[in-house]
Motif scaffolding. Structure first.
Motif, PDB file in Angstrom:
ATOM      1  N   ASP A  37       0.832  -1.169   0.032  1.00  0.00           N
ATOM      2  CA  ASP A  37      -0.238  -0.182  -0.017  1.00  0.00           C
ATOM      3  C   ASP A  37       0.975   1.266  -0.031  1.00  0.00           C
ATOM      4  O   ASP A  37       1.678   1.431   1.189  1.00  0.00           O
ATOM      5  CB  ASP A  37      -0.828   0.007   1.197  1.00  0.00           C
ATOM      6  N   PRO A  38       0.755   2.207  -1.267  1.00  0.00           N
ATOM      7  CA  PRO A  38       1.912   3.185  -1.088  1.00  0.00           C
ATOM      8  C   PRO A  38       1.411   4.147   0.200  1.00  0.00           C
ATOM      9  O   PRO A  38       2.452   4.789   0.471  1.00  0.00           O
ATOM     10  CB  PRO A  38       1.300   3.842  -2.393  1.00  0.00           C
ATOM     11  N   THR A  39       0.126   4.420   0.511  1.00  0.00           N
ATOM     12  CA  THR A  39      -0.117   5.429   1.668  1.00  0.00           C
ATOM     13  C   THR A  39       0.430   4.959   2.914  1.00  0.00           C
ATOM     14  O   THR A  39       1.108   5.683   3.788  1.00  0.00           O
ATOM     15  CB  THR A  39      -1.523   5.619   1.882  1.00  0.00           C
ATOM     16  N   SER A  56       3.902   8.289  -6.798  1.00  0.00           N
ATOM     17  CA  SER A  56       3.371   9.547  -6.720  1.00  0.00           C
ATOM     18  C   SER A  56       2.797   9.583  -5.247  1.00  0.00           C
ATOM     19  O   SER A  56       3.260  10.307  -4.459  1.00  0.00           O
ATOM     20  CB  SER A  56       2.376  10.239  -7.460  1.00  0.00           C
ATOM     21  N   GLN A  57       2.153   8.497  -4.924  1.00  0.00           N
ATOM     22  CA  GLN A  57       1.460   8.431  -3.558  1.00  0.00           C
ATOM     23  C   GLN A  57       2.658   8.277  -2.280  1.00  0.00           C
ATOM     24  O   GLN A  57       2.325   8.564  -1.469  1.00  0.00           O
ATOM     25  CB  GLN A  57       0.407   7.362  -3.535  1.00  0.00           C
ATOM     26  N   ARG A  88       2.586  14.120 -12.687  1.00  0.00           N
ATOM     27  CA  ARG A  88       2.651  13.943 -11.204  1.00  0.00           C
ATOM     28  C   ARG A  88       3.975  13.944 -10.656  1.00  0.00           C
ATOM     29  O   ARG A  88       4.247  13.733  -9.546  1.00  0.00           O
ATOM     30  CB  ARG A  88       2.550  12.153 -11.112  1.00  0.00           C
ATOM     31  N   ARG A 120       0.949   6.101 -10.202  1.00  0.00           N
ATOM     32  CA  ARG A 120       0.170   6.298  -8.877  1.00  0.00           C
ATOM     33  C   ARG A 120       1.057   5.964  -7.669  1.00  0.00           C
ATOM     34  O   ARG A 120       0.773   6.867  -6.597  1.00  0.00           O
ATOM     35  CB  ARG A 120      -1.118   5.787  -9.153  1.00  0.00           C
TER      36      ARG A 120
END
Length: 294
Positions: free
Chosen positions: A52-54, A102-103, A149, A99
């Motif tokens: 999970d990038p976050t 970027s995250q 991005r 994505r």
């Protein structure tokens, strides 16, 4: 070390320990990577949803570890395919990588993001020009999204046994030159096979160089090999490279067969990390050609 004065961060790819990477494994590895003294960590994407990038962003920010993202295409991917469905599937995967980068706060997605490793086919001069033009056309919209991005797609030239299209820096520059959002990722393992003069190849990459992966010529610990590391570091300083030097090796057991690792590359992944970092940190300052001329 000259590279450190130029602003380079030293990192390591988690493929040294695990494949695929997961949130749980990153939570276990990242504090150790930081404690050893690394500045950065390279996060591989093998399939969407592995990590999970976050979650990774929060973890790495708390440890002050700079992220980079790398990826290779899956067997069902091919940006050069005639089948439009395959091309769309490949574009979707690259967009997922953008994505995620970027995250997580990474400014690069590095890898051979045009065809799966191992896809080789014979190309005469005309076919190479046509294939390169097709690749440029299909990468251009993805590069535009990357630039929006704040991410660079860093195309990685691979050795002749893994691709027949982009083996050298000069071939890769034919694709990335003049396109915002595209750059080069250079890997010392592949450079050692395909380039006759590694420092010259680095200088040829110039300001299009976005990411550097390092390992010994046998894909083991940097420094215990025949590569002229001081000359390569001097070349990076000459082009004012300020990105990451990321140790990439394949000591994770799951990668032994796909990466043809038939004997130990180090006494273990921890040793690979610690010894590789110590070597890179311990390199004597190397006066660059640019500085010696001034």
């Amino acid at each position: 070390m000259e590279g450190e004065r130029a602003g380079m961060k030293i990192g390591i790819n988690t493929w040294a320990w695990v494949a695929p990477l997961t949130d749980e494994e990153l939570a276990r590895l990242a504090p150790r990577i930081k404690a050893w003294g690394f500045d950065a960590v390279e996060l591989p994407i093998q399939a969407p949803g592995d990590w999970d990038p976050t979650v990774a962003a929060e973890l790495l920010a708390g440890l002050d570890l700079a992220p980079a993202v790398c990826a290779g295409l899956l067997p069902e991917h091919d940006l050069l395919a005639d089948d439009e469905q395959v091309v769309r599937l490949t574009e979707d995967f690259v967009r997922h990588c953008l994505r995620a980068a970027s995250q997580v706060g990474a400014d690069v997605v590095a890898g051979p993001l045009y065809a799966p490793a191992g896809r080789t086919w014979l190309l005469d001069a005309d076919a190479r020009r046509a294939t390169t033009a097709r690749l440029v056309d299909r990468l251009r919209p993805l590069a535009a999204e990357a630039a929006e991005r704040g991410v660079t797609i860093a195309l990685e030239p691979l050795n002749r046994f893994e691709t027949s299209l982009l083996n050298t820096v000069e071939q890769a520059l034919e694709v990335v030159d003049g396109i915002d959002g595209l750059g080069l990722a250079l890997d010392t393992f592949h450079l050692n096979i395909e380039e006759r003069d590694l420092p010259a190849a680095i200088r040829t990459a110039g300001d299009r160089l976005a990411h550097v992966q390092v390992c010994g010529n046998d894909r083991g610990v940097p420094g215990g090999d025949h590569l002229d590391w001081r000359a390569m570091l001097a070349a990076l300083a000459d082009i004012d490279y300020a990105g990451q030097l990321s140790i990439e090796s394949f000591t994770a057991p799951a990668l032994a067969v796909p990466m043809s690792v038939w004997r130990p590359l180090a006494t273990g992944p921890d040793a690979l990390a610690v010894e590789g970092l110590a070597f890179l940190r311990g390199l004597s300052a190397v006066p660059s050609a640019k500085n010696s001329r001034s």
